[in-house]
Design a protein around this motif. Sequence first.
Motif, PDB file in Angstrom:
ATOM      1  N   SER A 166       0.961  -1.065   0.024  1.00 45.83           N
ATOM      2  CA  SER A 166      -0.052   0.108  -0.121  1.00 45.83           C
ATOM      3  C   SER A 166       0.883   1.278  -0.064  1.00 45.83           C
ATOM      4  CB  SER A 166      -0.850  -0.094   1.021  1.00 45.83           C
ATOM      5  OG  SER A 166      -0.115  -0.084   2.493  1.00 45.83           O
ATOM      6  N   GLY A 167       0.200   2.353  -0.320  1.00 47.55           N
ATOM      7  CA  GLY A 167       0.959   3.660  -0.244  1.00 47.55           C
ATOM      8  C   GLY A 167       1.382   4.284  -1.377  1.00 47.55           C
ATOM      9  N   GLY A 168       1.239   3.419  -2.632  1.00 47.70           N
ATOM     10  CA  GLY A 168       1.315   4.245  -3.896  1.00 47.70           C
ATOM     11  C   GLY A 168       0.404   5.251  -3.977  1.00 47.70           C
ATOM     12  N   GLY A 169       0.777   6.052  -5.391  1.00 42.28           N
ATOM     13  CA  GLY A 169       0.113   7.022  -5.717  1.00 42.28           C
ATOM     14  C   GLY A 169       0.431   7.954  -6.897  1.00 42.28           C
ATOM     15  N   LEU A 170      -0.157   9.131  -6.926  1.00 40.15           N
ATOM     16  CA  LEU A 170       0.603  10.205  -7.761  1.00 40.15           C
ATOM     17  C   LEU A 170       1.162  11.135  -7.064  1.00 40.15           C
ATOM     18  CD1 LEU A 170       0.645  11.578 -10.789  1.00 40.15           C
ATOM     19  CD2 LEU A 170      -1.517  12.396 -10.056  1.00 40.15           C
ATOM     20  N   VAL A 171       2.454  11.685  -7.264  1.00 44.10           N
ATOM     21  CA  VAL A 171       3.358  12.501  -6.782  1.00 44.10           C
ATOM     22  C   VAL A 171       3.966  13.619  -7.634  1.00 44.10           C
ATOM     23  CG1 VAL A 171       5.224  11.099  -6.389  1.00 44.10           C
ATOM     24  CG2 VAL A 171       4.657  12.950  -4.755  1.00 44.10           C
ATOM     25  N   GLN A 172       4.378  14.624  -7.345  1.00 47.61           N
ATOM     26  CA  GLN A 172       5.068  15.465  -8.137  1.00 47.61           C
ATOM     27  C   GLN A 172       6.393  15.369  -8.047  1.00 47.61           C
ATOM     28  OE1 GLN A 172       3.926  19.429  -7.240  1.00 47.61           O
ATOM     29  NE2 GLN A 172       2.421  19.570  -9.068  1.00 47.61           N
ATOM     30  N   ALA A 173       7.455  15.465  -9.115  1.00 47.31           N
ATOM     31  CA  ALA A 173       8.810  15.429  -8.970  1.00 47.31           C
ATOM     32  C   ALA A 173       9.090  15.982  -7.933  1.00 47.31           C
ATOM     33  CB  ALA A 173       9.290  15.866 -10.248  1.00 47.31           C
ATOM     34  N   GLU A 174      10.184  15.646  -7.095  1.00 45.00           N
ATOM     35  CA  GLU A 174      10.909  15.995  -5.840  1.00 45.00           C
ATOM     36  C   GLU A 174      10.106  15.614  -4.622  1.00 45.00           C
ATOM     37  OE1 GLU A 174      14.011  16.872  -5.610  1.00 45.00           O
ATOM     38  OE2 GLU A 174      14.190  16.171  -7.793  1.00 45.00           O
ATOM     39  N   GLY A 175       8.742  15.114  -4.895  1.00 44.76           N
ATOM     40  CA  GLY A 175       8.134  14.798  -3.582  1.00 44.76           C
ATOM     41  C   GLY A 175       8.353  13.369  -3.194  1.00 44.76           C
ATOM     42  N   SER A 176       7.723  13.048  -2.026  1.00 45.07           N
ATOM     43  CA  SER A 176       7.776  11.717  -1.318  1.00 45.07           C
ATOM     44  C   SER A 176       6.781  10.785  -1.101  1.00 45.07           C
ATOM     45  CB  SER A 176       8.461  12.152   0.091  1.00 45.07           C
ATOM     46  OG  SER A 176       9.676  12.898   0.109  1.00 45.07           O
ATOM     47  N   LEU A 177       6.883   9.569  -1.101  1.00 44.81           N
ATOM     48  CA  LEU A 177       5.803   8.610  -0.714  1.00 44.81           C
ATOM     49  C   LEU A 177       6.560   7.533   0.180  1.00 44.81           C
ATOM     50  CD1 LEU A 177       4.157   7.833  -4.042  1.00 44.81           C
ATOM     51  CD2 LEU A 177       3.325   9.039  -2.043  1.00 44.81           C
ATOM     52  N   ARG A 178       5.719   6.970   1.091  1.00 52.94           N
ATOM     53  CA  ARG A 178       6.059   5.783   2.020  1.00 52.94           C
ATOM     54  C   ARG A 178       5.150   4.367   1.357  1.00 52.94           C
ATOM     55  NH1 ARG A 178       6.525   4.517   8.304  1.00 52.94           N
ATOM     56  NH2 ARG A 178       4.415   4.394   7.953  1.00 52.94           N
ATOM     57  N   LEU A 179       6.008   3.477   0.917  1.00 49.10           N
ATOM     58  CA  LEU A 179       5.228   2.275   0.852  1.00 49.10           C
ATOM     59  C   LEU A 179       5.097   1.439   1.898  1.00 49.10           C
ATOM     60  CD1 LEU A 179       6.388   1.797  -2.982  1.00 49.10           C
ATOM     61  CD2 LEU A 179       4.661   2.943  -2.232  1.00 49.10           C
ATOM     62  N   SER A 180       4.196   0.612   2.130  1.00 52.81           N
ATOM     63  CA  SER A 180       4.349  -0.191   3.050  1.00 52.81           C
ATOM     64  C   SER A 180       4.109  -1.749   2.441  1.00 52.81           C
ATOM     65  CB  SER A 180       3.045   0.022   4.219  1.00 52.81           C
ATOM     66  OG  SER A 180       3.342   1.093   4.798  1.00 52.81           O
ATOM     67  N   CYS A 181       4.638  -2.678   3.173  1.00 53.58           N
ATOM     68  CA  CYS A 181       4.267  -4.256   2.970  1.00 53.58           C
ATOM     69  C   CYS A 181       3.990  -4.970   3.891  1.00 53.58           C
ATOM     70  CB  CYS A 181       5.459  -4.794   1.942  1.00 53.58           C
ATOM     71  SG  CYS A 181       5.636  -6.515   1.825  1.00 53.58           S
ATOM     72  N   ALA A 182       2.827  -5.188   4.172  1.00 50.50           N
ATOM     73  CA  ALA A 182       2.379  -5.858   5.151  1.00 50.50           C
ATOM     74  C   ALA A 182       2.212  -7.494   4.965  1.00 50.50           C
ATOM     75  CB  ALA A 182       0.826  -5.416   5.794  1.00 50.50           C
ATOM     76  N   ALA A 183       2.723  -8.250   5.967  1.00 49.10           N
ATOM     77  CA  ALA A 183       2.951  -9.663   5.720  1.00 49.10           C
ATOM     78  C   ALA A 183       1.839 -10.361   6.681  1.00 49.10           C
ATOM     79  CB  ALA A 183       4.111 -10.127   6.142  1.00 49.10           C
ATOM     80  N   SER A 184       1.408 -11.415   6.404  1.00 53.06           N
ATOM     81  CA  SER A 184       0.601 -12.361   7.135  1.00 53.06           C
ATOM     82  C   SER A 184       1.001 -13.650   6.998  1.00 53.06           C
ATOM     83  CB  SER A 184      -0.911 -12.298   7.482  1.00 53.06           C
ATOM     84  OG  SER A 184      -1.303 -12.375   5.904  1.00 53.06           O
ATOM     85  N   GLY A 185       0.711 -14.812   8.030  1.00 49.90           N
ATOM     86  CA  GLY A 185       0.954 -16.148   7.463  1.00 49.90           C
ATOM     87  C   GLY A 185       1.963 -16.646   8.535  1.00 49.90           C
ATOM     88  N   ARG A 186       3.104 -17.284   7.622  1.00 52.27           N
ATOM     89  CA  ARG A 186       4.180 -17.906   8.334  1.00 52.27           C
ATOM     90  C   ARG A 186       5.286 -16.821   8.812  1.00 52.27           C
ATOM     91  NH1 ARG A 186       6.884 -22.510   4.679  1.00 52.27           N
ATOM     92  NH2 ARG A 186       7.903 -22.991   6.627  1.00 52.27           N
ATOM     93  N   THR A 187       6.270 -17.267   9.668  1.00 51.49           N
ATOM     94  CA  THR A 187       7.095 -16.344  10.446  1.00 51.49           C
ATOM     95  C   THR A 187       7.771 -15.407   9.517  1.00 51.49           C
ATOM     96  OG1 THR A 187       7.271 -18.005  12.197  1.00 51.49           O
ATOM     97  CG2 THR A 187       8.792 -16.235  12.107  1.00 51.49           C
ATOM     98  N   PHE A 188       7.358 -14.213   9.375  1.00 53.30           N
ATOM     99  CA  PHE A 188       7.804 -13.222   8.533  1.00 53.30           C
ATOM    100  C   PHE A 188       9.360 -12.712   8.883  1.00 53.30           C
ATOM    101  CE2 PHE A 188       7.616 -10.604   5.011  1.00 53.30           C
ATOM    102  CZ  PHE A 188       7.765  -9.051   5.156  1.00 53.30           C
ATOM    103  N   SER A 189       9.329 -12.819  10.042  1.00 50.13           N
ATOM    104  CA  SER A 189      10.643 -12.343  10.680  1.00 50.13           C
ATOM    105  C   SER A 189      11.718 -12.971  10.031  1.00 50.13           C
ATOM    106  CB  SER A 189      10.605 -12.250  12.146  1.00 50.13           C
ATOM    107  OG  SER A 189      10.410 -13.494  12.926  1.00 50.13           O
ATOM    108  N   ASN A 190      11.663 -14.351   9.809  1.00 49.26           N
ATOM    109  CA  ASN A 190      12.506 -15.174   9.193  1.00 49.26           C
ATOM    110  C   ASN A 190      12.894 -15.027   7.551  1.00 49.26           C
ATOM    111  OD1 ASN A 190      12.601 -16.590  11.578  1.00 49.26           O
ATOM    112  ND2 ASN A 190      11.540 -18.197  11.216  1.00 49.26           N
ATOM    113  N   TYR A 191      12.460 -14.069   7.061  1.00 45.12           N
ATOM    114  CA  TYR A 191      12.216 -13.777   5.653  1.00 45.12           C
ATOM    115  C   TYR A 191      13.207 -12.588   5.111  1.00 45.12           C
ATOM    116  CZ  TYR A 191       9.472 -17.754   4.625  1.00 45.12           C
ATOM    117  OH  TYR A 191       8.765 -18.942   4.459  1.00 45.12           O
ATOM    118  N   ALA A 192      14.135 -12.508   4.365  1.00 47.80           N
ATOM    119  CA  ALA A 192      14.552 -11.186   3.768  1.00 47.80           C
ATOM    120  C   ALA A 192      13.371 -10.847   2.954  1.00 47.80           C
ATOM    121  CB  ALA A 192      15.707 -11.474   2.699  1.00 47.80           C
ATOM    122  N   VAL A 193      13.087  -9.408   2.856  1.00 52.46           N
ATOM    123  CA  VAL A 193      12.253  -8.820   1.995  1.00 52.46           C
ATOM    124  C   VAL A 193      12.679  -7.735   1.038  1.00 52.46           C
ATOM    125  CG1 VAL A 193      10.057  -7.450   2.092  1.00 52.46           C
ATOM    126  CG2 VAL A 193      10.682  -8.946   3.823  1.00 52.46           C
ATOM    127  N   ALA A 194      12.154  -7.824  -0.136  1.00 53.38           N
ATOM    128  CA  ALA A 194      12.961  -6.906  -1.476  1.00 53.38           C
ATOM    129  C   ALA A 194      11.545  -6.122  -1.740  1.00 53.38           C
ATOM    130  CB  ALA A 194      13.402  -7.607  -2.613  1.00 53.38           C
TER     131      ALA A 194
END
Length: 128
Positions: free
Chosen positions: A7-35
């Motif tokens: 989540s967190g995508g959208g339309l922004v002007q050049a030089e602006g900022s956004l923060r994307l989030s990746c929410a996980a559920s299920g197996r032990t997410f803390s054991n995984y590398a995330v890209a």
Amino acid sequence: QVQLVESGGGLVQAEGSLRLSCAASGRTFSNYAVAWFRQAPGMERDLVAVITSSGGARHYADPIRGRFTISRDRDNAKNTVYLQMNSLKPEDTAVYYCAAAPDLSPVFYSDADRYSYWGQGTPVTVSS
């Protein structure tokens, strides 16, 4: 199984900022590398950034180094990974995907086939 939702995508002007989030559920997410990967229309899916399962190591692709920051929230088992994007440029326009894999050698970071779980993607559009 690990389920990922961006989540967190959208339309922004050049030089602006956004923060994307990746929410996980299920197996032990803390054991995984995330890209974070991104794919612009008609282009290959390219690696943006990786964070290891411990959060102790991060890797960034050259085009975004110094502008983007990847982090993971381990407090209260929120199981969320973030991509803070600053100084956005029109060439950052793409669909952004998060992906998870058991910790892997840095030589494989950019190999999308190494990642077992993917989110559905969130679009980012940067206008000039």
